[in-house]
Design an enzyme around this catalytic site. Structure first.
Site, PDB file in Angstrom:
ATOM      1  CD  GLU A  76     -53.155 -12.492  26.975  1.00  0.00           C
ATOM      2  OE1 GLU A  76     -53.359 -12.288  25.765  1.00  0.00           O
ATOM      3  OE2 GLU A  76     -52.927 -13.626  27.444  1.00  0.00           O
ATOM      4  CG  HIS A 118     -56.039 -14.654  24.830  1.00  0.00           C
ATOM      5  ND1 HIS A 118     -54.976 -14.048  24.196  1.00  0.00           N
ATOM      6  CD2 HIS A 118     -56.843 -15.146  23.840  1.00  0.00           C
ATOM      7  CE1 HIS A 118     -55.132 -14.147  22.885  1.00  0.00           C
ATOM      8  NE2 HIS A 118     -56.246 -14.819  22.641  1.00  0.00           N
ATOM      9  CB  CYS A 160     -54.138 -17.646  21.230  1.00  0.00           C
ATOM     10  SG  CYS A 160     -55.669 -17.711  20.267  1.00  0.00           S
TER      11      CYS A 160
END
Length: 520
Positions: free
Chosen positions: A181, A179, A89
């Site tokens: 994660e 993202h 990002c």
């Protein structure tokens, strides 16, 4: 080779902190692959990174624009270290900005994206190996890359983002606008694993066994022949610290266990039997229950309860600690999340560092925090590796003020007993149903509300007990657990039949947010 030297040989991937709320998740996901990972300030220099010698670097996301005044930057010499870099990002935008590409604010670029989006892969990439050509990912960006730097090529895009993934295979630089994660990115774990294992060459040498060896060696080197004091609560964190320290320094450790009279059923005795008996910890048990309950008499406000309990706990601990001679170190069960949540230069403080903040200023101890590089799930894994039983390792989370914040309104012995007994029944039945690993947290609350009931031929006017059970991944958000009706029915029946002064059970079906996990 000494155990401490092993720490320097463990492979590491560092995450540079640019302020994303998901930063700790990046490190946590990478650790799941057997690779040690930790957050570092975005101000870290190339020389400092050389000293750490990581096999990979992740540039995290963040809320800022690369063009904003005071925007977080990077030591550009880091790009010359020859270490693989993954920008997530804001991290991708920073790579683009610093290496000659173009980033535009969303208003100008027209590419603002928040929520799940379909990523389409346009070329093969080691970063996306084994993942489908189209996959759902979580986007959360205002600015957007509109031109990638020289030497990079497009890997993937989405409907609203023409450059959602890019790479420079020669330098092993990778950028993704989403993202990986978070679990909303369906193949995010695969992407992070590809970076760690396939690109950075991680061999997966991070484990609890080598952590134990390294931490014991570190404790012995730090403490020498001096003495350590540990405040033992009976919770998972302090219990694991106690067992680890006992293995490292034996009878140089003294534990103080303050029983404030607000513990769960038989909890004080269980702490003494398990940690003092089986593991041989030297524990001083202080029965301060009358002292605490006298101070709490007539107090209804939850914040006043917390402050009274917190302050008095420190006074009791200080009183006992002052009786001990020759103690140089204070051990605490500080976790990695405690340090992160204390706030960094890139993020606001979520909560003050609860382990250190309440100690008297004149307590002159050096701190030992053996768990301060571990997440909660890793602490449980450490406890298991140390041979601790499941009933300790998987003990339900318990707030510092204890049952005081699970009794609404004024605290009385009668109310405390209703919570102790009902909570014990709840935990027993959840375990019998095999749900104790599936439900994140569960407990009972005395609501302070009385209602009319009928038992036998008589009218009753007794307390209402609420059951709170939640499911969660990280504790930041939670849903109420959809317990089977037959389990709830059995729990309810047992509580009203076995617990005095209770005639009604309700089930809390509120998520977090808007509610918090605890009632007070």
């Amino acid at each position: 080779m000494t155990d401490i030297s092993i720490l320097n040989d463990i492979q590491k991937i560092i995450v540079l902190d640019y302020g994303s709320q998901y930063n700790q998740l990046i490190a946590r996901r990478i650790r799941e692959f057997g690779v040690f990972s930790e957050l570092k300030s975005h101000k870290i220099t190339a020389d400092e990174i050389r000293d750490i010698n990581p096999i990979g670097i992740v540039l995290s996301g963040g809320p800022n624009s690369v063009y904003a005044d005071g925007a977080f930057g990077i030591d550009e010499e880091i790009f010359e270290l020859g270490i693989p870099i993954l920008g997530i990002c804001y991290g991708m935008q920073l790579i683009t900005h610093k290496l000659g590409g173009k980033v535009l604010p969303a208003g100008e670029a027209g590419h603002r994206e928040y929520g799940q989006s379909a990523l389409r892969l346009r070329s093969e990439s080691a970063l996306f190996a084994g993942t489908p050509q189209e996959q759902l990912v979580l986007m959360s960006h205002g600015d957007a890359v509109t031109e990638i730097p020289e030497g990079f090529h497009l890997v993937g895009d989405s409907v609203d983002c023409p450059f959602a993934a890019m790479e420079n295979t020669e330098k092993q630089f990778y950028g993704i606008q989403f993202h990986p994660e978070v679990r909303h990115s369906v193949y995010g774990n695969d992407i992070l694993k590809n970076f760690a294992v396939n690109i950075c060459g991680a061999r997966g040498d991070w484990s609890m066994d080598n952590f134990i060896d390294m931490e014991i060696a570190k404790i012995r080197e730090t403490v020498g022949d001096r003495k350590v004091l540990l405040g033992l609560s009976g919770g998972v964190d302090s219990s694991v610290v106690g067992v680890l320290l006992q293995r490292a320094i034996g009878d140089q450790l003294t534990c103080i266990f303050v029983d404030h009279g607000l513990l769960r059923k038989n909890e004080g005795d269980q702490v003494m039997d398990m940690l003092g008996g089986k593991f041989g910890l030297n524990i001083i048990r202080v029965d301060a229950s009358k002292r605490f309950l006298d101070l709490l008499s007539g107090v209804e406000d939850p914040e006043r309860k917390r402050k009274i309990i917190g302050n008095e706990f420190v006074y009791v601990f200080d009183d006992e600690a002052s009786k001990l001679k020759g103690v140089d170190f204070l051990a605490q069960g500080t976790l990695y999340t405690d340090i992160i949540e204390s706030g960094t230069e890139t993020a606001q403080t979520i909560k003050s560092h609860h382990n250190v903040g309440g100690l008297p200023e004149d307590m002159q101890f050096e701190l030992i925090e053996p768990l301060n590089t571990l997440f909660k799930d890793e602490v449980r894994a450490l406890g298991t590796a140390l041979g601790m039983p499941d009933e300790v390792v998987w003990r339900q989370p318990f707030p510092g003020p204890g049952l005081a914040i699970r009794v609404m309104g004024e605290i009385t012995e009668e109310k405390l007993e209703t919570v102790r007994e009902s909570d014990a029944i709840l935990r027993e039945e959840i375990a019998k149903a095999g749900l104790d690993r599936d439900v994140w947290q569960y407990f009972t609350v005395n609501t302070g509300v009385r209602s009319v009931g009928v038992m036998g031929d008589g009218r009753t006017y007794d307390y209402t007990i609420a059951i709170r059970a939640i499911t969660s991944i990280d504790g930041m958000t939670a849903d109420f657990a959809q317990l089977p009706w037959d389990v709830l029915k059995k729990i309810s029946t047992r509580i009203v039949n076995e617990v005095d002064h209770v005639n009604r059970i309700v089930y809390d079906i509120t998520s977090k947010p808007p509610a918090t996990v605890e009632w007070e």
